[in-house]
Design an enzyme around this catalytic site. Sequence first.
Site: not given
Length: 359
Positions: A132-134, A158, A162
């Site tokens: 993810t970009d997060e 989260y 990741k």
Amino acid sequence: MILVTGGAGFIGANFVLGWLASTDESIVNLDKLTYAGNLNNLASVREDARHIFVKGDICDGGLVASLLDKYRPRAIVHFAAESHVDRSIHAPGDFITTNVNGTFSLLEAARAYVSRLPAGERAAFRFLHVSTDEVYGSLNPGDPAFTENTPYAPNSPYSASKAASDHLVRAYHHTYGLATLTSNCSNNYGPYQFPEKLIPLMIASALAGKRLPIYGDGANVRDWLYVGDHCAAIRRVLEAGRPGETYNIGGWNEKTNLEVVHTLCDILDSLVPTGTSYRQQIGFVQDRPGHDRRYAIDAGKIGRELCWRPVESFDTGIRKTVQWYLDHQDWVRDIQSGAYLQWVEKNYADRTSVSGRSA
Ligand code: NAD
Ligand code: DAU
């Protein structure tokens, strides 16, 4: 044959359906069927012998090893994860277990499997980690978009879980030479997305006459990508990505949350008019703790190196998505079970209404 993890979830199911529609290659689909996994997503391939579904946990190293030995896949495409930021704030433990330990267990099984393969098959094997970009944290207005070189700065349990899994994948390439590929993608939307995420939640709540709960001031920005475009990018990375590399995937489509919800209301006003605009249902509620302000992906590398670009604009993708939810209200109703309602109660009960409609 490829092994997919998490193929009964939102993106995984879209990937499985797209794969079976566009290639002759079979899929073993390993999924634990958590609240987010739904076999109804795969109903159209129930009779397709090329799709082998296995209910199981990626943390179960013995199970993964036996599937690898039995089916001898040429690749693993790893979607399985706990994926919802709000749930990670309420209960982070499952995120560490699946996203960190689960990815570790999968990498270990892949490493052992690859070491047993003949040289030709070993050279061709790929481990594609869907991330993810997060992991890059939050941008201010005017900051350049995330590139593959942006330092990691995850802000939620989260995104931290990741980020940890991305680091493990990187280490398995660097240390053991496992042929890994990592993709970091922005916010997806489209068919089969679980209605706890912004877009399907807003569509379902609008149609049910409920409040449309916007966190904070609604000015947080996300970069939206239609799920079919994400799946096409993953197929392309698997086909031509360079082992050890990471690829950012995004839609070049930055929108504030308020813009997204206004767009949904306007589409619903035209497709399902009620006499008053769905915008009347918008209510501003207490913000998500640690809410990242802005994400934006620079998808230049995958465009230059692998010639991938999204096909859908936000306008075309969001219209298709609203229509899909209107055509599949039974799918939504099936999900809205007791467990789903308990989550909605838990997540929104303590968010006092800041303005707008309160129920
Ligand atoms: P999802 O929550 O809809 O689906 C996750 C799937 O994984 C479910 O089918 C679930 O049953 C399965 N699963 C969970 N724990 C498991 C375990 N221990 N063993 C086996 N299966 C397990 O998630 P999604 O939105 O489809 O996201 C898929 C992947 O893409 C995730 O890795 C996520 O981090 C990443 N991603 C998502 C987005 C997005 O906008 N949704 C964007 C970028 C990246
Ligand atoms: O950026 C990629 C990520 O996008 C993925 O890695 C995650 O798996 C995926 O869930 C998604 O995370 P977000 O937190 O951005 O998605 P979500 O749909 O939960 O929220 C999108 C934005 O909308 C976010 O700024 C919070 C806001 N929001 C969300 C909900 C559920 C609201 O304002 N109200 C809501 O009720």
